[in-house]
Design a protein around this motif. Structure first.
Motif, PDB file in Angstrom:
ATOM      1  N   LEU A   1       0.832  -1.202   0.000  1.00  0.00           N
ATOM      2  CA  LEU A   1       0.000   0.000   0.000  1.00  0.00           C
ATOM      3  C   LEU A   1       0.865   1.250   0.000  1.00  0.00           C
ATOM      4  O   LEU A   1       0.493   2.285  -0.575  1.00  0.00           O
ATOM      5  CB  LEU A   1      -0.953  -0.010   1.189  1.00  0.00           C
ATOM      6  CG  LEU A   1      -2.304  -0.698   0.940  1.00  0.00           C
ATOM      7  CD1 LEU A   1      -2.144  -2.130   0.454  1.00  0.00           C
ATOM      8  CD2 LEU A   1      -3.174  -0.656   2.185  1.00  0.00           C
TER       9      LEU A   1
ATOM     10  N   THR B   1      -2.802  -4.098  -4.127  1.00  0.00           N
ATOM     11  CA  THR B   1      -3.632  -3.552  -3.061  1.00  0.00           C
ATOM     12  C   THR B   1      -4.985  -4.254  -3.030  1.00  0.00           C
ATOM     13  O   THR B   1      -5.460  -4.682  -1.965  1.00  0.00           O
ATOM     14  CB  THR B   1      -3.821  -2.043  -3.258  1.00  0.00           C
ATOM     15  OG1 THR B   1      -2.564  -1.381  -3.105  1.00  0.00           O
ATOM     16  CG2 THR B   1      -4.822  -1.471  -2.260  1.00  0.00           C
ATOM     17  N   ARG B   2      -5.598  -4.378  -4.193  1.00  0.00           N
ATOM     18  CA  ARG B   2      -6.900  -5.040  -4.272  1.00  0.00           C
ATOM     19  C   ARG B   2      -6.807  -6.505  -3.821  1.00  0.00           C
ATOM     20  O   ARG B   2      -7.693  -7.003  -3.128  1.00  0.00           O
ATOM     21  CB  ARG B   2      -7.442  -4.932  -5.702  1.00  0.00           C
ATOM     22  CG  ARG B   2      -8.810  -5.553  -5.909  1.00  0.00           C
ATOM     23  CD  ARG B   2      -9.389  -5.146  -7.243  1.00  0.00           C
ATOM     24  NE  ARG B   2      -9.681  -3.726  -7.234  1.00  0.00           N
ATOM     25  CZ  ARG B   2     -10.793  -3.196  -6.743  1.00  0.00           C
ATOM     26  NH1 ARG B   2     -11.719  -3.986  -6.243  1.00  0.00           N
ATOM     27  NH2 ARG B   2     -10.992  -1.905  -6.750  1.00  0.00           N
TER      28      ARG B   2
ATOM     29  N   TYR C   1      -6.611  -6.541   0.018  1.00  0.00           N
ATOM     30  CA  TYR C   1      -7.919  -6.280   0.620  1.00  0.00           C
ATOM     31  C   TYR C   1      -8.798  -7.520   0.520  1.00  0.00           C
ATOM     32  O   TYR C   1      -9.580  -7.822   1.434  1.00  0.00           O
ATOM     33  CB  TYR C   1      -8.598  -5.090  -0.051  1.00  0.00           C
ATOM     34  CG  TYR C   1      -8.273  -3.751   0.570  1.00  0.00           C
ATOM     35  CD1 TYR C   1      -9.140  -3.148   1.471  1.00  0.00           C
ATOM     36  CD2 TYR C   1      -7.099  -3.077   0.251  1.00  0.00           C
ATOM     37  CE1 TYR C   1      -8.861  -1.913   2.037  1.00  0.00           C
ATOM     38  CE2 TYR C   1      -6.796  -1.844   0.814  1.00  0.00           C
ATOM     39  CZ  TYR C   1      -7.675  -1.269   1.706  1.00  0.00           C
ATOM     40  OH  TYR C   1      -7.384  -0.048   2.273  1.00  0.00           O
TER      41      TYR C   1
ATOM     42  N   THR D   1      -5.292   1.085   6.090  1.00  0.00           N
ATOM     43  CA  THR D   1      -6.539   1.088   5.326  1.00  0.00           C
ATOM     44  C   THR D   1      -7.275   2.418   5.417  1.00  0.00           C
ATOM     45  O   THR D   1      -8.268   2.612   4.707  1.00  0.00           O
ATOM     46  CB  THR D   1      -7.477  -0.033   5.810  1.00  0.00           C
ATOM     47  OG1 THR D   1      -7.880   0.213   7.169  1.00  0.00           O
ATOM     48  CG2 THR D   1      -6.785  -1.392   5.729  1.00  0.00           C
TER      49      THR D   1
ATOM     50  N   TYR E   1      -8.034   4.308   2.143  1.00  0.00           N
ATOM     51  CA  TYR E   1      -8.508   3.355   1.130  1.00  0.00           C
ATOM     52  C   TYR E   1      -8.972   4.047  -0.158  1.00  0.00           C
ATOM     53  O   TYR E   1      -8.766   3.524  -1.264  1.00  0.00           O
ATOM     54  CB  TYR E   1      -9.612   2.460   1.695  1.00  0.00           C
ATOM     55  CG  TYR E   1     -10.879   3.178   2.106  1.00  0.00           C
ATOM     56  CD1 TYR E   1     -11.903   3.413   1.196  1.00  0.00           C
ATOM     57  CD2 TYR E   1     -11.051   3.615   3.417  1.00  0.00           C
ATOM     58  CE1 TYR E   1     -13.059   4.068   1.575  1.00  0.00           C
ATOM     59  CE2 TYR E   1     -12.200   4.266   3.810  1.00  0.00           C
ATOM     60  CZ  TYR E   1     -13.203   4.497   2.886  1.00  0.00           C
ATOM     61  OH  TYR E   1     -14.347   5.159   3.264  1.00  0.00           O
ATOM     62  N   GLU E   2      -9.572   5.221  -0.063  1.00  0.00           N
ATOM     63  CA  GLU E   2     -10.035   5.898  -1.263  1.00  0.00           C
ATOM     64  C   GLU E   2      -8.863   6.306  -2.153  1.00  0.00           C
ATOM     65  O   GLU E   2      -8.914   6.158  -3.384  1.00  0.00           O
ATOM     66  CB  GLU E   2     -10.884   7.119  -0.896  1.00  0.00           C
ATOM     67  CG  GLU E   2     -12.216   6.759  -0.265  1.00  0.00           C
ATOM     68  CD  GLU E   2     -13.028   7.982   0.110  1.00  0.00           C
ATOM     69  OE1 GLU E   2     -12.405   9.018   0.459  1.00  0.00           O
ATOM     70  OE2 GLU E   2     -14.263   7.916   0.061  1.00  0.00           O
TER      71      GLU E   2
ATOM     72  N   GLN F   1      -6.198   4.789  -2.361  1.00  0.00           N
ATOM     73  CA  GLN F   1      -5.628   3.546  -2.890  1.00  0.00           C
ATOM     74  C   GLN F   1      -6.472   2.953  -4.019  1.00  0.00           C
ATOM     75  O   GLN F   1      -6.135   1.905  -4.568  1.00  0.00           O
ATOM     76  CB  GLN F   1      -5.496   2.519  -1.759  1.00  0.00           C
ATOM     77  CG  GLN F   1      -4.565   2.959  -0.639  1.00  0.00           C
ATOM     78  CD  GLN F   1      -4.840   2.232   0.669  1.00  0.00           C
ATOM     79  OE1 GLN F   1      -5.655   1.298   0.726  1.00  0.00           O
ATOM     80  NE2 GLN F   1      -4.178   2.650   1.729  1.00  0.00           N
TER      81      GLN F   1
ATOM     82  N   ILE G   1      -9.684   2.004  -3.632  1.00  0.00           N
ATOM     83  CA  ILE G   1     -10.512   0.959  -3.054  1.00  0.00           C
ATOM     84  C   ILE G   1     -11.890   1.504  -2.677  1.00  0.00           C
ATOM     85  O   ILE G   1     -12.013   2.573  -2.080  1.00  0.00           O
ATOM     86  CB  ILE G   1      -9.838   0.363  -1.799  1.00  0.00           C
ATOM     87  CG1 ILE G   1      -8.571  -0.389  -2.184  1.00  0.00           C
ATOM     88  CG2 ILE G   1     -10.796  -0.541  -1.034  1.00  0.00           C
ATOM     89  CD1 ILE G   1      -8.786  -1.617  -3.040  1.00  0.00           C
TER      90      ILE G   1
ATOM     91  N   LEU H   1     -14.783   0.369  -0.299  1.00  0.00           N
ATOM     92  CA  LEU H   1     -15.001  -0.594   0.768  1.00  0.00           C
ATOM     93  C   LEU H   1     -16.300  -1.372   0.609  1.00  0.00           C
ATOM     94  O   LEU H   1     -16.440  -2.462   1.179  1.00  0.00           O
ATOM     95  CB  LEU H   1     -14.974   0.091   2.135  1.00  0.00           C
ATOM     96  CG  LEU H   1     -13.602   0.473   2.698  1.00  0.00           C
ATOM     97  CD1 LEU H   1     -13.750   0.944   4.136  1.00  0.00           C
ATOM     98  CD2 LEU H   1     -12.613  -0.683   2.622  1.00  0.00           C
TER      99      LEU H   1
ATOM    100  N   LYS I   1     -15.075  -3.518   5.517  1.00  0.00           N
ATOM    101  CA  LYS I   1     -15.830  -2.314   5.869  1.00  0.00           C
ATOM    102  C   LYS I   1     -16.378  -2.417   7.288  1.00  0.00           C
ATOM    103  O   LYS I   1     -16.311  -1.448   8.062  1.00  0.00           O
ATOM    104  CB  LYS I   1     -16.971  -2.096   4.876  1.00  0.00           C
ATOM    105  CG  LYS I   1     -17.736  -0.808   5.107  1.00  0.00           C
ATOM    106  CD  LYS I   1     -18.786  -0.595   4.024  1.00  0.00           C
ATOM    107  CE  LYS I   1     -19.496   0.739   4.213  1.00  0.00           C
ATOM    108  NZ  LYS I   1     -20.507   0.971   3.147  1.00  0.00           N
TER     109      LYS I   1
ATOM    110  N   PHE J   1     -13.354  -2.148   9.632  1.00  0.00           N
ATOM    111  CA  PHE J   1     -12.819  -0.790   9.591  1.00  0.00           C
ATOM    112  C   PHE J   1     -13.693   0.148  10.421  1.00  0.00           C
ATOM    113  O   PHE J   1     -13.181   0.945  11.230  1.00  0.00           O
ATOM    114  CB  PHE J   1     -12.762  -0.317   8.142  1.00  0.00           C
ATOM    115  CG  PHE J   1     -12.301   1.099   7.969  1.00  0.00           C
ATOM    116  CD1 PHE J   1     -10.957   1.385   7.791  1.00  0.00           C
ATOM    117  CD2 PHE J   1     -13.203   2.157   7.978  1.00  0.00           C
ATOM    118  CE1 PHE J   1     -10.518   2.699   7.638  1.00  0.00           C
ATOM    119  CE2 PHE J   1     -12.779   3.465   7.835  1.00  0.00           C
ATOM    120  CZ  PHE J   1     -11.425   3.735   7.664  1.00  0.00           C
TER     121      PHE J   1
END
Length: 228
Positions: free
Chosen positions: A112, A137-138, A141, A170, A173-174, A176, A178, A180, A187, A190
């Motif tokens: 990440l 990254t995906r 996750y 994390t 995340y946005e 990155q 991602i 959620l 999610k 988190f």
């Protein structure tokens, strides 16, 4: 007393997450990585890899001289053993926590981090690098999402240092790439950690220390951060 040499980065947040969950007394000694304070000789004595965080325990369990610890995963393990918190006492539970702690320090954090670098900080856009780290990254996750179908937290039913290690990576995340909603277990996890009072306090501390300074926009700071 724990002296925490700290800057509000994902690795720095790991340690304040732990400390705010416990009654362990600590004081923060900011290490402004944008100004290059991580290269100062005094800091290098306790963190020879010129990375923060690092700690100095002025009252170690053996009653001897202060103990310094560098590397965020090692710090979490040290603090968990010192306090008897967030690390199971039984060998099976402890092994599971350590597996996922090492998964974070060896995979989730570095991958990440490269995603952040090539998407946000690199002086030129390199499509291959961006694609490679977004895909990784995906994948990670997805690994985390599958794991979290087996328990409320990463290592099972109890919050542990494995969660404290992974959560700060994390938060962005946005950035990155991602969503959620595509990882419903992540999610859920988190949101649970984000809403803990200790988490709120830990991030408020970081905001206070960092203030309005954004070292990433300054070329000198970029040289200090990325050794360019």
């Amino acid at each position: 007393m724990i002296e925490l040499h700290y800057w509000p980065t994902p690795n720095g947040h790991k340690i304040t997450l732990f400390l705010e969950e416990t009654a362990l007394p600590y004081m923060i000694k900011p290490v402004n990585i944008g100004k290059g304070e991580q290269f100062e000789p005094a800091f290098l004595k306790i963190s020879p890899n010129n990375r923060m965080p690092a700690i100095v325990d002025t009252a170690p369990a053996d009653g001897g001289e202060p103990i310094s610890v560098f590397e965020s995963g090692a710090i979490l393990q040290y603090l968990a053993k010192k306090t008897g918190r967030f690390l199971p006492a039984d060998v099976r539970g402890q092994t599971t926590v350590m597996e996922w702690l090492f998964w974070q320090v060896g995979g989730l954090g570095p991958m990440l981090g490269q995603n952040h670098h090539f998407n946000r900080y690199a002086p030129e856009k390199i499509p291959y690098a961006i694609d490679r780290y977004e895909r990784e990254t995906r994948r990670l996750y997805g690994v985390l999402d599958k794991r979290l179908t087996e328990g409320e937290f990463i290592a099972g039913k109890d919050y542990s240092i494995a969660d404290m290690a992974a959560y700060p990576w994390t938060v962005s995340y946005e950035d990155q790439g991602i969503n959620l909603d595509e990882f419903p277990q992540v999610k859920r996890w988190f949101t649970h950690i984000r809403d803990r009072e200790a988490t709120k306090r830990a991030y408020a501390i970081g905001d206070t220390i960092k203030g309005k300074m954004d070292a990433r926009t300054d070329e000198e700071a970029r040289r200090n951060l990325f050794q360019r």
